[in-house]
Design an enzyme around this catalytic site. Structure first.
Site, PDB file in Angstrom:
ATOM      1  N   ASN A 259       0.422  -5.988  -2.488  1.00 33.42           N
ATOM      2  CA  ASN A 259       1.050  -7.138  -3.121  1.00 33.42           C
ATOM      3  C   ASN A 259       2.180  -7.745  -2.290  1.00 33.42           C
ATOM      4  O   ASN A 259       2.456  -8.937  -2.411  1.00 33.42           O
ATOM      5  CB  ASN A 259       1.590  -6.718  -4.502  1.00 33.42           C
ATOM      6  CG  ASN A 259       2.531  -7.742  -5.101  1.00 33.42           C
ATOM      7  OD1 ASN A 259       2.145  -8.866  -5.391  1.00 33.42           O
ATOM      8  ND2 ASN A 259       3.792  -7.368  -5.269  1.00 33.42           N
TER       9      ASN A 259
ATOM     10  N   TYR B  57       2.066 -18.663   6.582  1.00 32.65           N
ATOM     11  CA  TYR B  57       1.727 -17.797   5.449  1.00 32.65           C
ATOM     12  C   TYR B  57       0.271 -17.984   5.055  1.00 32.65           C
ATOM     13  O   TYR B  57      -0.467 -17.030   4.802  1.00 32.65           O
ATOM     14  CB  TYR B  57       2.660 -18.153   4.295  1.00 32.65           C
ATOM     15  CG  TYR B  57       2.421 -17.459   2.974  1.00 32.65           C
ATOM     16  CD1 TYR B  57       2.897 -16.180   2.756  1.00 32.65           C
ATOM     17  CD2 TYR B  57       1.773 -18.129   1.936  1.00 32.65           C
ATOM     18  CE1 TYR B  57       2.724 -15.560   1.515  1.00 32.65           C
ATOM     19  CE2 TYR B  57       1.599 -17.522   0.700  1.00 32.65           C
ATOM     20  CZ  TYR B  57       2.072 -16.234   0.492  1.00 32.65           C
ATOM     21  OH  TYR B  57       1.904 -15.626  -0.729  1.00 32.65           O
TER      22      TYR B  57
ATOM     23  N   LYS C 185      -2.656 -15.204   4.973  1.00 33.46           N
ATOM     24  CA  LYS C 185      -3.394 -14.875   3.752  1.00 33.46           C
ATOM     25  C   LYS C 185      -4.899 -15.110   3.929  1.00 33.46           C
ATOM     26  O   LYS C 185      -5.718 -14.368   3.367  1.00 33.46           O
ATOM     27  CB  LYS C 185      -2.857 -15.687   2.582  1.00 33.46           C
ATOM     28  CG  LYS C 185      -1.456 -15.277   2.147  1.00 33.46           C
ATOM     29  CD  LYS C 185      -1.391 -13.831   1.683  1.00 33.46           C
ATOM     30  CE  LYS C 185      -0.073 -13.497   1.003  1.00 33.46           C
ATOM     31  NZ  LYS C 185      -0.022 -12.087   0.544  1.00 33.46           N
TER      32      LYS C 185
ATOM     33  N   ILE D  19       3.420 -19.033  -9.410  1.00 33.74           N
ATOM     34  CA  ILE D  19       3.812 -18.130 -10.492  1.00 33.74           C
ATOM     35  C   ILE D  19       5.312 -18.303 -10.689  1.00 33.74           C
ATOM     36  O   ILE D  19       6.067 -18.314  -9.712  1.00 33.74           O
ATOM     37  CB  ILE D  19       3.532 -16.650 -10.136  1.00 33.74           C
ATOM     38  CG1 ILE D  19       2.116 -16.456  -9.613  1.00 33.74           C
ATOM     39  CG2 ILE D  19       3.789 -15.749 -11.346  1.00 33.74           C
ATOM     40  CD1 ILE D  19       1.885 -15.054  -9.037  1.00 33.74           C
TER      41      ILE D  19
END
Length: 256
Positions: free
Chosen positions: A85, A149, A153, A182
């Protein structure tokens, strides 16, 4: 039907366990019977009562990763489930990229994650069972900024598929969850600059809102569990519909 004993007798390693999403994953999987091995870059981040065992290391420091792996295997054994995570970004546009930021974000979000996961995944394969879930991002599916990023990913998505294909016969499954925005502390620096940003953000999402950490945790728990025993190599967006299509085009062009 969800069983509260989904993870009874299972050892579950969660990286970034002290963060907003990590904490939700830890709590949910512990409540369903898992023994949680929490990993983060500081001991202060690992104070949750749901965490049974802690390991501190820095994904940018290969020596600390290697030491943590050795300690983890010695203290906790080969995990049944690994949830990768941990991750971080600050270079939000191409304009913000510098060689140092590119290197840091790729090292943290791809090289560091792979360096930590690789020996644990291989140990699972040697044992003959294991389930791995990577937290990726919608940025790996379409461009929403954060280019270094996003590249990292996208590499994680590819790495998960390599595990699924090459180690499936050894009993190891690997899947990916790609969250959209989120509402966690990761948004605090943006909100400090622009308190109205969440209101504008919601307009992009077909569900009319962004997801919460518990919704992402549910997807992680499902893919990690035996209920998903036939699923491997999947990349699952949990994004309130963001990657399904561009809602403002419908609203502003077709619906005008």
């Amino acid at each position: 039907m969800v069983s509260q004993g989904d993870f009874e007798g299972k050892t579950i390693v969660v990286t970034g366990a002290g963060g907003g999403l990590g904490s939700a994953i830890v709590a949910l999987m512990a409540e369903r019977g898992g023994r949680i091995v929490g990993c983060d870059q500081s001991a202060e981040a690992l104070t949750s009562p749901y965490i049974a065992s802690c390991h501190v290391f820095n994904l940018l420091d290969r020596t600390s990763i290697e030491a943590a792996i050795s300690s983890l295997l010695d203290k906790d054994g080969v995990p049944d489930i690994l949830v990768n995570n941990a991750g971080w970004t600050r270079a939000e546009t191409l304009k913000a990229l510098t060689p140092d930021r590119i290197e840091q974000e790729l090292d943290l979000n791809l090289a560091g994650v792979m360096s930590f996961a690789d020996p644990l995944v291989k140990a699972m394969a040697a044992r003959g069972s294991g389930s791995v879930v990577f937290i990726s991002s919608v940025n790996a599916i379409a461009h929403f900024g954060n280019p270094a990023y996003a590249a990292a990913k996208a590499g994680i998505n590819a790495y998960a598929k390599s595990i699924a294909v090459e180690l499936g016969r050894s009993g190891v499954r690997a899947n990916v969850v790609c969250p959209g925005s989120i509402r966690t502390a990761a948004w605090d620096h943006r909100l400090a600059k622009d308190p109205e940003i969440l209101g504008r953000l919601k307009r992009l999402y077909p569900l009319g809102r962004i997801v919460n950490a518990s919704e992402v945790a549910e997807a992680v728990a499902f893919l990690a569990s035996d209920r998903a025993s036939g699923i491997t190599g999947a990349v699952v967006p949990v994004d309130a519909g963001l990657t399904a299509g561009y809602l403002p085009f419908i609203d502003d062009i077709l619906g005008a």
